[in-house]
Design a protein around this motif. Structure first.
Motif, PDB file in Angstrom:
ATOM      1  N   ALA A 278       0.865  -1.177   0.000  1.00 24.22           N
ATOM      2  CA  ALA A 278       0.000   0.000   0.000  1.00 24.22           C
ATOM      3  C   ALA A 278       0.906   1.232   0.000  1.00 24.22           C
ATOM      4  O   ALA A 278       1.673   1.452   0.934  1.00 24.22           O
ATOM      5  N   TYR A 279       0.812   2.009  -1.050  1.00 26.21           N
ATOM      6  CA  TYR A 279       1.671   3.178  -1.214  1.00 26.21           C
ATOM      7  C   TYR A 279       0.908   4.444  -0.800  1.00 26.21           C
ATOM      8  O   TYR A 279      -0.072   4.825  -1.424  1.00 26.21           O
ATOM      9  N   PHE A 280       1.416   5.113   0.251  1.00 23.61           N
ATOM     10  CA  PHE A 280       0.885   6.400   0.692  1.00 23.61           C
ATOM     11  C   PHE A 280       1.942   7.488   0.482  1.00 23.61           C
ATOM     12  O   PHE A 280       1.875   8.541   1.111  1.00 23.61           O
ATOM     13  N   SER A 281       2.888   7.251  -0.378  1.00 22.58           N
ATOM     14  CA  SER A 281       3.986   8.195  -0.595  1.00 22.58           C
ATOM     15  C   SER A 281       3.458   9.542  -1.089  1.00 22.58           C
ATOM     16  O   SER A 281       2.498   9.611  -1.873  1.00 22.58           O
ATOM     17  N   ASP A 282       4.106  10.598  -0.577  1.00 24.57           N
ATOM     18  CA  ASP A 282       3.771  11.979  -0.951  1.00 24.57           C
ATOM     19  C   ASP A 282       2.315  12.352  -0.658  1.00 24.57           C
ATOM     20  O   ASP A 282       1.757  13.259  -1.286  1.00 24.57           O
ATOM     21  N   SER A 283       1.737  11.670   0.289  1.00 27.46           N
ATOM     22  CA  SER A 283       0.371  12.004   0.689  1.00 27.46           C
ATOM     23  C   SER A 283       0.397  13.032   1.808  1.00 27.46           C
ATOM     24  O   SER A 283       1.410  13.225   2.490  1.00 27.46           O
ATOM     25  N   THR A 284      -0.733  13.682   2.007  1.00 23.19           N
ATOM     26  CA  THR A 284      -0.850  14.708   3.045  1.00 23.19           C
ATOM     27  C   THR A 284      -1.922  14.300   4.038  1.00 23.19           C
ATOM     28  O   THR A 284      -3.063  14.024   3.662  1.00 23.19           O
ATOM     29  N   PHE A 285      -1.544  14.277   5.315  1.00 21.76           N
ATOM     30  CA  PHE A 285      -2.471  13.934   6.385  1.00 21.76           C
ATOM     31  C   PHE A 285      -2.607  15.166   7.280  1.00 21.76           C
ATOM     32  O   PHE A 285      -1.686  15.531   8.002  1.00 21.76           O
ATOM     33  N   SER A 286      -3.776  15.824   7.197  1.00 15.59           N
ATOM     34  CA  SER A 286      -3.952  17.056   7.975  1.00 15.59           C
ATOM     35  C   SER A 286      -5.402  17.221   8.381  1.00 15.59           C
ATOM     36  O   SER A 286      -6.299  17.076   7.561  1.00 15.59           O
ATOM     37  N   GLY A 287      -5.616  17.522   9.669  1.00 12.48           N
ATOM     38  CA  GLY A 287      -6.950  17.843  10.144  1.00 12.48           C
ATOM     39  C   GLY A 287      -7.922  16.687  10.150  1.00 12.48           C
ATOM     40  O   GLY A 287      -9.114  16.870  10.333  1.00 12.48           O
ATOM     41  N   GLY A 288      -7.444  15.492   9.970  1.00  9.14           N
ATOM     42  CA  GLY A 288      -8.327  14.337   9.975  1.00  9.14           C
ATOM     43  C   GLY A 288      -7.740  13.218  10.817  1.00  9.14           C
ATOM     44  O   GLY A 288      -6.698  13.367  11.452  1.00  9.14           O
ATOM     45  N   THR A 296      -2.330  -5.809  10.505  1.00 10.32           N
ATOM     46  CA  THR A 296      -1.361  -6.900  10.479  1.00 10.32           C
ATOM     47  C   THR A 296      -0.541  -6.818   9.207  1.00 10.32           C
ATOM     48  O   THR A 296      -1.089  -6.734   8.103  1.00 10.32           O
ATOM     49  N   PHE A 297       0.796  -6.839   9.394  1.00  8.23           N
ATOM     50  CA  PHE A 297       1.694  -6.780   8.255  1.00  8.23           C
ATOM     51  C   PHE A 297       2.448  -8.106   8.179  1.00  8.23           C
ATOM     52  O   PHE A 297       3.333  -8.381   8.985  1.00  8.23           O
ATOM     53  N   SER A 298       2.054  -8.917   7.213  1.00 10.37           N
ATOM     54  CA  SER A 298       2.648 -10.237   7.065  1.00 10.37           C
ATOM     55  C   SER A 298       3.141 -10.394   5.637  1.00 10.37           C
ATOM     56  O   SER A 298       2.402 -10.786   4.741  1.00 10.37           O
ATOM     57  N   GLY A 299       4.409 -10.070   5.470  1.00  9.40           N
ATOM     58  CA  GLY A 299       4.955 -10.143   4.127  1.00  9.40           C
ATOM     59  C   GLY A 299       4.482  -9.022   3.237  1.00  9.40           C
ATOM     60  O   GLY A 299       4.714  -9.025   2.024  1.00  9.40           O
ATOM     61  N   GLY A 300       3.792  -8.041   3.820  1.00  7.58           N
ATOM     62  CA  GLY A 300       3.301  -6.905   3.052  1.00  7.58           C
ATOM     63  C   GLY A 300       4.046  -5.638   3.443  1.00  7.58           C
ATOM     64  O   GLY A 300       4.893  -5.638   4.347  1.00  7.58           O
ATOM     65  N   GLU A 301       3.734  -4.563   2.794  1.00  6.80           N
ATOM     66  CA  GLU A 301       4.472  -3.334   3.022  1.00  6.80           C
ATOM     67  C   GLU A 301       3.552  -2.130   2.872  1.00  6.80           C
ATOM     68  O   GLU A 301       2.645  -2.129   2.039  1.00  6.80           O
ATOM     69  N   VAL A 302       3.792  -1.126   3.726  1.00 10.24           N
ATOM     70  CA  VAL A 302       3.088   0.140   3.619  1.00 10.24           C
ATOM     71  C   VAL A 302       4.134   1.241   3.491  1.00 10.24           C
ATOM     72  O   VAL A 302       5.030   1.347   4.336  1.00 10.24           O
ATOM     73  N   ASP A 303       4.044   2.022   2.471  1.00 12.34           N
ATOM     74  CA  ASP A 303       5.062   3.017   2.150  1.00 12.34           C
ATOM     75  C   ASP A 303       4.512   4.430   2.370  1.00 12.34           C
ATOM     76  O   ASP A 303       3.540   4.830   1.737  1.00 12.34           O
ATOM     77  N   PHE A 304       5.144   5.182   3.310  1.00  8.76           N
ATOM     78  CA  PHE A 304       4.753   6.556   3.593  1.00  8.76           C
ATOM     79  C   PHE A 304       5.853   7.542   3.179  1.00  8.76           C
ATOM     80  O   PHE A 304       5.901   8.658   3.678  1.00  8.76           O
TER      81      PHE A 304
END
Length: 313
Positions: A278-288, A296-304
């Motif tokens: 799951a790619y969240f690269s260059d995302s903006t998290f504000s006011g929420g 659960t992360f099992s052999g998976g990846e989350v990219d921020f």
């Protein structure tokens, strides 16, 4: 017991104006005109006689002319009221005809979506989407039907007995159709702010790029993203509730690259990332609020990478 002097009660599904019964209105109008004519005649005679004191007596013809003039005005008013009433009735008939036509279109589109041939189901997708644009009062219902189609059991294994040829294209078309209606919340046919229920749906791809999830409730809870690529890139999540809780990202890639999460609630709580990214690269998290708690992360990846703001784990 119904009071005959009361207007007809309004019934669900009726577009006819709430008017008095004709058998009451017609005699009442005749009595009213007769009384008005009688009163005007004698009133005009007395008025003209009083004004002509010491002068030449007022002739009956003058009284009659005055009375006829006033009655003509009354007749014109009554004619205008009749025309207005007729217009209301015609509009009611037109509304009923429109409602009947829209209902028939809905029935036909729903039947097409359930057809065995994928080409007919595709036609049903476009027909239902067009109907949603033309029928604002029932737009949510039409959107619900398309979402419900995606929630139906879907076999992605081409060797399985339940696999249906052409089904993937139908489902991807539904996703594209929904995405196209989530691009601009200011258009008259926008689906932004509508509830979108994809609970438990299976996605083996799909493109929600630049969608605007603003207002309403969007649920991907319990959904499975297996194989393929799901695009949510450059999307906006604001002012609503979007839930991916309990979803499974298994061998799939989900792109949230460049998205904005502001003023709403986005939850990935309890989700499972196994063999997918799951790619969240260059995302903006504000006011929420964005939550990945109990994920659960099992052999998976989350990219921020390159993202700004706060995410709750």
């Amino acid at each position: 017991m119904t009071n005959p002097l009361q207007p007809r009660p309004k019934q669900d599904g009726r577009h006819t104006p709430n008017l008095w019964p004709v058998w009451i209105v017609a005699p009442g109008a005749l009595l009213l005109v007769g009384a008005a004519a009688f009163g005007l005649y004698h009133g005009a005679e007395l008025l003209l006689s009083s004004e002509s004191t010491g002068k030449k007596p007022v002739g009956v013809q003058d009284v009659i002319k005055t009375t006829v003039t006033v009655l003509t005005l009354i007749g014109a008013v009554l004619a205008a009221l009749y025309a207005y009433r007729k217009q209301l009735l015609d509009e009611g008939t037109s509304h009923r005809a429109d409602s009947t036509q829209l209902t028939e279109r809905y029935t036909k589109a729903a039947e097409q979506l359930g057809h065995e041939q994928p080409a007919v189901r595709l036609a049903g997708v476009y027909a239902m989407a067009r109907l949603a644009d033309d029928w604002p009062e029932q737009r949510q219902v039409c959107v619900d039907v398309l979402c419900a189609y995606l929630r139906m059991p879907y076999e992605t294994d081409t060797t399985a007995p339940a696999f249906r040829h052409g089904e993937r294209e139908v489902r991807l078309t539904i996703i594209r159709t929904i995405r196209d209606h989530l691009q601009d919340p200011t258009t008259t046919n926008t689906w932004c702010g509508r509830n979108l229920d994809f609970t438990g749906a299976t996605f083996d791809g799909g493109d929600f790029t630049r969608s605007n999830f603003s207002g309403g409730r969007v649920s991907f809870s319990g959904s499975t993203f297996s194989g393929g690529v799901a695009y949510f890139s450059d999307s906006t999540f604001s002012g609503g509730q979007v839930s991916f809780s309990g979803s499974t990202f298994s061998g799939a890639q989900a792109f949230f690259h460049g998205s904005t999460f502001s003023g709403g609630q986005v939850s990935f709580s309890g989700s499972t990332f196994s063999g997918g990214v799951a790619y969240f690269s260059d995302s903006t998290f504000s006011g929420g609020q964005v939550s990945l708690s109990s994920a659960t992360f099992s052999g998976g990846e989350v990219d921020f990478t390159g993202s700004t703001g706060f995410v709750h784990f």
